[in-house]
Design a protein around this motif. Structure first.
Motif, short mmCIF file in Angstrom:
data_model
loop_
_atom_site.label_atom_id
_atom_site.label_comp_id
_atom_site.label_asym_id
_atom_site.label_seq_id
_atom_site.Cartn_x
_atom_site.Cartn_y
_atom_site.Cartn_z
N HIS A 154 34.69 34.48 -69.82
CA HIS A 154 35.71 33.85 -68.99
C HIS A 154 35.72 34.49 -67.61
O HIS A 154 35.07 35.49 -67.39
CB HIS A 154 37.09 33.91 -69.66
N LEU A 155 36.46 33.86 -66.69
CA LEU A 155 36.43 34.36 -65.32
C LEU A 155 37.80 34.37 -64.67
O LEU A 155 38.74 33.74 -65.14
CB LEU A 155 35.44 33.54 -64.47
N TYR A 156 37.85 35.14 -63.56
CA TYR A 156 39.03 35.23 -62.69
C TYR A 156 38.52 35.06 -61.26
O TYR A 156 37.56 35.71 -60.87
CB TYR A 156 39.70 36.60 -62.80
N HIS A 157 39.22 34.21 -60.49
CA HIS A 157 38.80 33.98 -59.11
C HIS A 157 40.01 33.55 -58.30
O HIS A 157 40.78 32.69 -58.75
CB HIS A 157 37.72 32.90 -59.09
N ALA A 158 40.20 34.15 -57.15
CA ALA A 158 41.23 33.71 -56.20
C ALA A 158 40.46 33.11 -55.04
O ALA A 158 39.86 33.83 -54.25
CB ALA A 158 42.09 34.88 -55.75
N PRO A 159 40.44 31.78 -54.91
CA PRO A 159 39.58 31.12 -53.93
C PRO A 159 39.82 31.49 -52.46
O PRO A 159 38.87 31.68 -51.72
CB PRO A 159 39.83 29.63 -54.16
N SER A 160 41.09 31.60 -52.04
CA SER A 160 41.31 31.77 -50.60
C SER A 160 42.11 33.00 -50.22
O SER A 160 41.79 33.66 -49.24
CB SER A 160 41.98 30.52 -50.02
N THR A 161 43.16 33.32 -50.96
CA THR A 161 43.95 34.52 -50.70
C THR A 161 44.13 35.26 -52.02
O THR A 161 43.96 34.68 -53.09
CB THR A 161 45.35 34.18 -50.13
N ASP A 162 44.50 36.53 -51.94
CA ASP A 162 44.75 37.29 -53.17
C ASP A 162 45.77 36.56 -54.03
O ASP A 162 46.71 35.95 -53.51
CB ASP A 162 45.28 38.68 -52.85
N ALA A 163 45.60 36.64 -55.33
CA ALA A 163 46.56 36.07 -56.27
C ALA A 163 47.22 37.22 -57.03
O ALA A 163 46.55 38.17 -57.45
CB ALA A 163 45.88 35.13 -57.24
N GLU A 164 48.53 37.14 -57.19
CA GLU A 164 49.31 38.10 -57.97
C GLU A 164 49.75 37.40 -59.24
O GLU A 164 50.18 36.24 -59.20
CB GLU A 164 50.54 38.57 -57.19
N ALA A 165 49.64 38.09 -60.38
CA ALA A 165 49.94 37.42 -61.64
C ALA A 165 50.32 38.41 -62.73
O ALA A 165 50.12 39.62 -62.60
CB ALA A 165 48.73 36.61 -62.09
N LEU A 166 50.87 37.86 -63.79
CA LEU A 166 51.08 38.59 -65.04
C LEU A 166 50.07 38.07 -66.04
O LEU A 166 49.91 36.84 -66.17
CB LEU A 166 52.50 38.37 -65.57
N LEU A 167 49.39 38.96 -66.72
CA LEU A 167 48.38 38.58 -67.71
C LEU A 167 48.74 39.18 -69.05
O LEU A 167 49.02 40.38 -69.14
CB LEU A 167 47.00 39.10 -67.27
N THR A 168 48.76 38.35 -70.07
CA THR A 168 48.99 38.82 -71.43
C THR A 168 47.71 38.62 -72.23
O THR A 168 47.11 37.55 -72.20
CB THR A 168 50.14 38.02 -72.10
N VAL A 169 47.29 39.69 -72.91
CA VAL A 169 46.09 39.65 -73.75
C VAL A 169 46.55 39.96 -75.17
O VAL A 169 47.21 40.96 -75.41
CB VAL A 169 45.03 40.68 -73.29
N ARG A 170 46.20 39.09 -76.12
CA ARG A 170 46.62 39.25 -77.52
C ARG A 170 45.38 39.37 -78.40
O ARG A 170 44.55 38.48 -78.45
CB ARG A 170 47.48 38.08 -77.95
N TYR A 171 45.28 40.53 -79.07
CA TYR A 171 44.18 40.84 -79.97
C TYR A 171 44.72 40.79 -81.41
O TYR A 171 45.49 41.65 -81.82
CB TYR A 171 43.66 42.26 -79.76
N PRO A 172 44.30 39.80 -82.22
CA PRO A 172 44.79 39.78 -83.60
C PRO A 172 44.15 40.91 -84.42
O PRO A 172 43.05 41.36 -84.12
CB PRO A 172 44.32 38.41 -84.11
N HIS A 173 44.90 41.38 -85.42
CA HIS A 173 44.34 42.42 -86.31
C HIS A 173 43.32 41.82 -87.23
O HIS A 173 43.34 40.68 -87.57
CB HIS A 173 45.45 43.07 -87.14
#
Length: 173
Positions: A154-173
């Motif tokens: 997967h990817l992350y890209h801010a095309p024109s200006t910086d992007a600020e965000a909250l990211l949640t990552v969920r790893y199942p057991h």
């Protein structure tokens, strides 16, 4: 203890618990043995991409190596993303991590697949982000959100200006 030394110590501990040599973890993660040795000794600052490669090979969430630091000091930077772990919750079903992230403008960060069943969700606070599976990323603007299976590249890209965000990552057991 500074972050690099703490992370290095945790990586070494996780590797040894599995009974792996440096060579074995290097092979499984695609990270050079010399780089891994420097990381484990605390002599090298890890990048976000390197830590994800190592923790994925070890079958553990990224926060496992970051635990023990105050949120304001547990920041890790990658090619395009700066991330600060703000919360880690573990229950019987999964480990869920929340990060405050900045995606730097004009740079694409490609992330390898995480462990099976891992998902990611983003809420964009400012700017615009292009995120999700490499084959079908979506554009997310301020106040909007998206989610995707993170057990594929997967990817992350801010095309024109910086992007600020909250990211949640969920790893199942």
């Amino acid at each position: 203890m500074e972050l690099a030394a703490h992370v290095g110590s945790r990586l070494r501990e996780l590797r040894k618990v599995r009974g792996w040599s440096l060579s074995e973890l290097a092979r499984r993660s695609g990270i050079g043995k010399g780089t891994l040795s420097e990381l484990e000794s605390g002599g090298r600052n890890p990048t976000l991409e390197t830590l994800y490669a190592l923790t994925t090979a070890l079958g553990t969430p990224l926060s496992t190596v970051l635990q023990g630091f105050a949120p304001t000091t547990a920041g890790i930077s990658g090619q395009a993303v700066d991330a600060v772990l703000t919360e880690r919750l573990e229950d019987d079903a999964a480990v869920t991590e929340t990060y405050r992230i900045r995606i730097r403008a004009g740079i694409i960060q490609e992330s390898a697949a995480h462990t099976p069943g891992t998902t990611e969700h983003i809420i964009v606070l400012a700017g615009t982000a292009r995120v999700g599976p490499r084959t079908a990323p979506v554009t997310v603007g301020p106040g909007r959100h998206s989610g995707w299976a993170a057990d594929v590249p997967h990817l992350y890209h801010a095309p024109s200006t910086d992007a600020e965000a909250l990211l949640t990552v969920r790893y199942p057991h």
